[in-house]
Design an enzyme around this catalytic site. Structure first.
Site, PDB file in Angstrom:
ATOM      1  N   SER A 128       0.830  -1.191   0.000  1.00 26.02           N
ATOM      2  CA  SER A 128       0.000   0.000   0.000  1.00 26.02           C
ATOM      3  C   SER A 128       0.876   1.258   0.000  1.00 26.02           C
ATOM      4  O   SER A 128       1.717   1.416  -0.881  1.00 26.02           O
ATOM      5  CB  SER A 128      -0.958  -0.045   1.200  1.00 26.02           C
ATOM      6  N   ASP A 182      -9.951  -4.261  -4.685  1.00 31.62           N
ATOM      7  CA  ASP A 182      -9.352  -3.398  -3.670  1.00 31.62           C
ATOM      8  C   ASP A 182     -10.189  -2.124  -3.501  1.00 31.62           C
ATOM      9  O   ASP A 182     -10.305  -1.336  -4.428  1.00 31.62           O
ATOM     10  CB  ASP A 182      -7.918  -3.047  -4.093  1.00 31.62           C
ATOM     11  N   HIS A 213      -7.933  -5.387  -0.347  1.00 33.24           N
ATOM     12  CA  HIS A 213      -6.695  -4.697   0.019  1.00 33.24           C
ATOM     13  C   HIS A 213      -5.941  -5.553   1.042  1.00 33.24           C
ATOM     14  O   HIS A 213      -5.932  -5.260   2.245  1.00 33.24           O
ATOM     15  CB  HIS A 213      -7.023  -3.313   0.583  1.00 33.24           C
TER      16      HIS A 213
END
Length: 235
Positions: A128, A182, A213
């Site tokens: 991320s 996601d 995610h």
């Protein structure tokens, strides 16, 4: 067998958590966590990999600095940079924060060099927001790295890449992966970043998964295989 050792870095270095897969590590993986997490977030991942056939590796999980994050109401949390907009238009990420974090990653890379691990035996990884910084820092590093692993992320400050990319890492192996569902970093945005990097000539390996995610089981297997190839090529 994996051993865990808390680090005691100098004041100029980020605090980290470290795991080694054997004595006298010959390779290092610096793994950056996501927004609001810390270095412990990906600690367990080392045990998920079968690395017995590889030389000893030092896994380094730094803690990002504490800073206010605009999209989270200014709440102070561990973050590699401030996120000022919920959309993914240019300017979403705070440029100064990205560059400050890159300098801190450079300090960690330099420490590994001092500990006897050359740049070509270091993988820079992240998830991320950590993956975004790994891409930014890795492509600008002045010595060739073993590889860059960027998960569920995008390329920050993309408009500066052409001018700032270092020739030493024009051929660095890139592994990018993203969940198709996601809700945090949209799949299409990660895909567009990968397309941009491929158009720039980077040897990028793209993986997509039916996940959100997170790092799914299939993804772990693909990362393990990639690490075997990267470390094997550097042996």
């Amino acid at each position: 067998m994996t051993s865990a050792t808390p680090s005691a870095p100098a004041a100029s270095l980020l605090p980290t958590v470290e795991h080694t897969t054997g004595e006298s590590p010959r390779f290092s993986v610096i793994w950056l966590h996501g927004l609001g997490a810390d270095g412990h977030d990906f600690e367990p991942i080392v045990e998920e990999f079968d690395l017995d056939r590889l030389p000893p590796i030092r896994f380094i999980f730094p803690h990002a600095p504490m800073r206010a994050v605009t999209i989270n109401g200014g709440y102070v949390m561990r973050a590699w940079y401030d996120v000022v907009s919920p959309d993914f238009a240019p300017g979403r990420e705070e440029a100064d924060g990205v560059r400050q974090s890159t300098a801190q990653i450079e300090a960690l890379l330099a420490r590994e060099n001092e500990r006897g691990v050359a740049a070509e035996r270091i993988v820079l990884a992240g998830f991320s927001q950590g993956g975004a910084v790994a891409l930014h820092a890795g492509l600008r590093h002045g010595q060739p790295l073993a590889g860059v692993l960027a998960l569920s992320c995008y390329l920050p400050l993309a408009d500066t890449l052409a001018a700032e990319a270092h020739a030493s890492n024009r051929q660095v192996p890139l592994f990018m992966a993203h969940g198709r569902h996601d809700p945090v970093v949209p799949y299409d945005y990660g895909k567009r970043s990968a397309k941009l990097l491929k158009a720039e000539g980077y040897p990028l390996e793209w993986h997509a998964y039916d996940s959100e995610h997170t790092v799914c089981v299939e993804e772990l297997s693909d990362i393990e295989s990639w690490l075997h190839r990267i470390v094997g090529a550097a042996c």
